[in-house]
Write a protein that holds these residues in place. Structure first.
Motif, short mmCIF file in Angstrom:
data_model
loop_
_atom_site.label_atom_id
_atom_site.label_comp_id
_atom_site.label_asym_id
_atom_site.label_seq_id
_atom_site.Cartn_x
_atom_site.Cartn_y
_atom_site.Cartn_z
N ARG A 194 0.87 -1.18 0.00
CA ARG A 194 0.00 0.00 0.00
C ARG A 194 0.90 1.22 0.00
N TYR A 208 -0.61 -0.40 -10.53
CA TYR A 208 -1.20 0.18 -9.33
C TYR A 208 -2.71 0.11 -9.42
N LEU A 263 -7.06 2.88 -4.80
CA LEU A 263 -8.07 2.69 -3.75
C LEU A 263 -8.86 3.97 -3.53
N GLU A 309 -4.49 6.82 -2.30
CA GLU A 309 -3.91 5.58 -1.79
C GLU A 309 -4.03 4.54 -2.89
N ILE A 330 -2.60 0.39 -4.29
CA ILE A 330 -1.93 -0.88 -4.03
C ILE A 330 -0.96 -1.06 -5.20
#
Length: 182
Positions: free
Chosen positions: A27, A47, A50, A99, A101
């Motif tokens: 993250r 990526y 989020l 944000e 991942i």
């Protein structure tokens, strides 16, 4: 958003696959204007957004030309740089706090070795490229705007007219007229 929900956008994965995936992802948090990828760097990861949004652009030192706009629940990367492992001609910057991942290409290869299910990530690399559609077809400004608002409805809520116009390769005034008549 859970790992299960993220992976559901890619394919079908077992509980064991999801645990393997969780071991390999990181993250990352970005502040507004943080660079995720610099022009000239080689893209090494994909990526999943989020929260927040990003834009991909080319800069000549004076002007920024918008290449792509990225929203939450989307996979994002620089396609030519990642696939060919060559320096990127674009940069990716956070438009707002975000944000993501991160899954590195190396970790994706390790996952594929452990489970063939991860071959379905090919879908991420073959996802329809809105930019290709927009510019390989002779679309009017109204058709471009209609297409992008159907493909990515949140775009007009997140990004300013100037950035959307740059992405669509039309003047901001033209986009304003198109939006007014929509």
């Amino acid at each position: 958003m859970s790992v299960q929900e993220i992976l559901a956008s890619v394919g079908s994965f077992s509980v064991q696959d999801m645990l393997l995936f969780e071991e390999k992802i990181r993250r990352k948090v970005f502040r507004k204007n943080d660079l995720l990828l610099r022009q000239g760097e080689i893209c090494q990861s994909v990526y999943f957004i989020l929260s927040g949004s990003f834009f991909q652009f080319q800069s000549d030192g004076i002007n920024e030309t918008i290449i792509d706009l990225h929203l939450p629940e989307e996979w994002m990367y620089n396609h030519p740089s990642l696939i060919d492992q060559k320096p990127s001609h674009t940069a990716i910057k956070a438009f707002e706090a975000a944000e993501v991942i991160e899954l590195s290409l190396q970790h994706l290869h390790e996952l594929i070795v452990k489970s063939q299910s991860f071959l379905s990530f090919g879908r991420v690399f073959n996802q329809p490229n809105h930019r290709t559609y927009l510019f390989d077809h002779a679309l009017s400004p109204a058709q471009k705007y209609s297409y992008i608002t159907n493909a990515k409805p949140l775009i007009v809520q997140v990004f300013p007219v100037k950035m959307i116009a740059s992405y669509l390769k039309i003047a901001p005034e033209t986009l304003s007229r198109v939006r007014a008549s929509h």
